[in-house]
Design a protein around this motif. Structure first.
Motif, short mmCIF file in Angstrom:
data_model
loop_
_atom_site.label_atom_id
_atom_site.label_comp_id
_atom_site.label_asym_id
_atom_site.label_seq_id
_atom_site.Cartn_x
_atom_site.Cartn_y
_atom_site.Cartn_z
N ALA A 175 -21.90 58.44 37.43
CA ALA A 175 -22.44 57.14 37.05
C ALA A 175 -22.39 56.91 35.54
O ALA A 175 -22.63 55.80 35.08
N LEU A 176 -22.08 57.95 34.79
CA LEU A 176 -22.06 57.79 33.33
C LEU A 176 -20.93 56.87 32.89
O LEU A 176 -19.88 56.81 33.52
N ASN A 177 -21.18 56.17 31.83
CA ASN A 177 -20.23 55.20 31.30
C ASN A 177 -18.94 55.90 30.85
O ASN A 177 -18.94 56.64 29.87
N GLN B 227 -27.16 48.40 37.02
CA GLN B 227 -28.16 47.57 36.36
C GLN B 227 -29.44 48.40 36.30
O GLN B 227 -30.04 48.70 37.35
N VAL B 228 -29.84 48.80 35.11
CA VAL B 228 -30.96 49.73 34.97
C VAL B 228 -32.23 48.97 34.59
O VAL B 228 -32.26 48.24 33.60
N GLU B 229 -33.26 49.17 35.39
CA GLU B 229 -34.57 48.64 35.05
C GLU B 229 -35.47 49.79 34.64
O GLU B 229 -35.47 50.85 35.28
N PHE C 156 -30.11 59.35 28.49
CA PHE C 156 -29.63 59.45 29.86
C PHE C 156 -29.56 58.11 30.57
O PHE C 156 -28.52 57.71 31.07
N ALA C 157 -30.69 57.41 30.62
CA ALA C 157 -30.69 56.15 31.35
C ALA C 157 -29.73 55.15 30.71
O ALA C 157 -29.11 54.33 31.38
N THR C 158 -29.59 55.26 29.39
CA THR C 158 -28.68 54.35 28.68
C THR C 158 -27.22 54.78 28.82
O THR C 158 -26.33 54.06 28.37
N ALA C 159 -27.00 55.95 29.42
CA ALA C 159 -25.63 56.46 29.52
C ALA C 159 -24.91 55.96 30.77
O ALA C 159 -23.71 56.15 30.91
N LEU C 160 -25.65 55.32 31.65
CA LEU C 160 -25.02 54.86 32.89
C LEU C 160 -24.02 53.75 32.60
O LEU C 160 -24.18 52.95 31.68
#
Lengths: 77, 77
Positions: free
Chosen positions: A24-26, B31-33, B21-25
């Motif tokens: 899922a990583l960018n 779509q991250v909440e 991590f969460a920002t790496a998706l």
């Protein structure tokens, strides 16, 4: 590119984390390498040096993120 | 778009996981909440229903991934 290393041992929890998470990583920012520590025991010390205590774990920029719990790294030696 | 929910409680481990991590998706697919369960206790039951036992955790497609350990969800109630 930021290097991310996914350490695992082929366990069900590991496979789920790899499929749902490591992928899922960018891809524009992260280059993900997958390392099976059961098959590649020579890299256990590298994982430990990065702070990995259990698998599956993802090391991003030298910071270890343990994802759920599959196996202790001590059990892979 | 795949929905991903990052549950946290503002703890240092949570902040590190969110930033690293969460920002790496992959923003093209996810779509991250971000939900602070300490401030938004009404959503604890939703997190528990998804299988979250501790924070920080990321729920992707109904699968919970616990990332390191910051706090038990029981301690947030």
């Amino acid at each position: 590119m930021i290097k991310a290393t996914f350490y695992h041992a082929g366990c069900p929890v590991c496979v789920e984390a790899e499929q749902g998470f490591a992928t899922a990583l960018n891809p524009s920012n992260y280059q993900v390498e997958s390392v099976h520590l059961g098959n590649d025991k020579g890299r256990i010390s590298e994982a430990e040096a990065a702070g990995v205590q259990s698998v599956p774990a993802l090391v991003i920029d030298d910071t270890p993120y343990h994802i759920n719990f599959g196996a202790s790294i001590n059990d892979l030696k």
